[in-house]
Design a protein around this motif. Structure first.
Motif, PDB file in Angstrom:
ATOM      1  N   THR A  73       3.905 -14.767  36.072  1.00 33.55           N
ATOM      2  CA  THR A  73       3.085 -14.842  34.871  1.00 33.55           C
ATOM      3  C   THR A  73       1.966 -13.807  34.924  1.00 33.55           C
ATOM      4  O   THR A  73       1.347 -13.617  35.977  1.00 33.55           O
ATOM      5  CB  THR A  73       2.505 -16.263  34.666  1.00 33.55           C
ATOM      6  OG1 THR A  73       1.827 -16.324  33.417  1.00 33.55           O
ATOM      7  CG2 THR A  73       1.545 -16.657  35.766  1.00 33.55           C
ATOM      8  N   HIS A 132       4.951 -23.980  36.270  1.00 37.96           N
ATOM      9  CA  HIS A 132       5.500 -22.732  36.803  1.00 37.96           C
ATOM     10  C   HIS A 132       6.341 -23.086  38.029  1.00 37.96           C
ATOM     11  O   HIS A 132       5.888 -23.827  38.897  1.00 37.96           O
ATOM     12  CB  HIS A 132       4.373 -21.780  37.211  1.00 37.96           C
ATOM     13  CG  HIS A 132       3.492 -21.394  36.070  1.00 37.96           C
ATOM     14  ND1 HIS A 132       3.840 -20.453  35.132  1.00 37.96           N
ATOM     15  CD2 HIS A 132       2.252 -21.827  35.707  1.00 37.96           C
ATOM     16  CE1 HIS A 132       2.859 -20.310  34.257  1.00 37.96           C
ATOM     17  NE2 HIS A 132       1.891 -21.133  34.575  1.00 37.96           N
ATOM     18  N   GLU A 140       9.510 -17.602  39.215  1.00 40.65           N
ATOM     19  CA  GLU A 140       8.898 -17.209  37.956  1.00 40.65           C
ATOM     20  C   GLU A 140       7.609 -16.436  38.214  1.00 40.65           C
ATOM     21  O   GLU A 140       7.014 -16.552  39.274  1.00 40.65           O
ATOM     22  CB  GLU A 140       8.594 -18.441  37.095  1.00 40.65           C
ATOM     23  CG  GLU A 140       9.829 -19.222  36.723  1.00 40.65           C
ATOM     24  CD  GLU A 140       9.533 -20.482  35.938  1.00 40.65           C
ATOM     25  OE1 GLU A 140      10.442 -20.949  35.241  1.00 40.65           O
ATOM     26  OE2 GLU A 140       8.405 -21.015  36.029  1.00 40.65           O
ATOM     27  N   THR A 151       5.800 -21.099  29.843  1.00 40.94           N
ATOM     28  CA  THR A 151       4.792 -20.720  28.859  1.00 40.94           C
ATOM     29  C   THR A 151       4.342 -21.954  28.095  1.00 40.94           C
ATOM     30  O   THR A 151       4.997 -22.991  28.110  1.00 40.94           O
ATOM     31  CB  THR A 151       5.345 -19.677  27.869  1.00 40.94           C
ATOM     32  OG1 THR A 151       6.506 -20.207  27.246  1.00 40.94           O
ATOM     33  CG2 THR A 151       5.685 -18.369  28.564  1.00 40.94           C
TER      34      THR A 151
END
Length: 155
Positions: A117, A111, A115, A24
């Motif tokens: 998003t 990223h 992971e 993030t």
């Protein structure tokens, strides 16, 4: 109901994979108003549609499709600048690491494998860049109208 093998395989992969929220934006670099970001063209990106579900009429939706694609981003590759103000999406990093250049972050966001998003909301625009020196593979699921589906030359 029979599901295509691809859909079952994707579901099994996502259930077995680590459930990590992707990198993030650092709090001190997060922007409250979207900034202008450079327009970047696609470079070394292969897109493969894995599954499409017609969700027209589901819970009052209009003519929409739920699509899952595999994006393979080559060394030095770029996923072009695009927006998600009206196209919700979730991206999962299947392998490699890639930087996101977001309108709401003043620095690139890294990223990594495993992971995911979410991508959605007013002003949400970004582009992705593979600086790793290795191929990156992403799984992307989004909601699109029929005219937003890939053309054969995009696959």
């Amino acid at each position: 109901m029979r599901l295509p093998l691809t859909t079952l395989g994707l579901a099994a992969l996502l259930l077995a994979a680590p459930s990590a929220f992707a990198g993030t934006c650092p709090k001190d670099k997060t922007l409250t108003v979207a900034r202008d970001i450079p327009l970047r063209d696609s470079v070394s990106v292969k897109r493969q549609t894995l599954a499409i579900v017609d969700i027209t009429g589901w819970r009052g939706t209009s003519d929409l499709r739920l699509r899952t694609r595999k994006l393979t981003v080559g060394k030095g590759g770029i996923v072009p600048t695009h927006e998600h103000h009206d196209r919700p999406s979730i991206v999962y990093v299947l392998s490699g690491e890639i930087y996101e250049h977001s309108a709401f972050c003043s620095v690139p966001i890294l990223h990594k494998t495993g992971e995911w998003t979410p991508e959605f909301g007013p002003g949400h625009a970004h582009w992705w860049e593979n600086k790793s020196g290795k191929t990156v593979v992403l799984l992307s699921s989004d909601v699109v109208p029929p005219e937003g589906l890939d053309k054969p030359e995009d696959m």
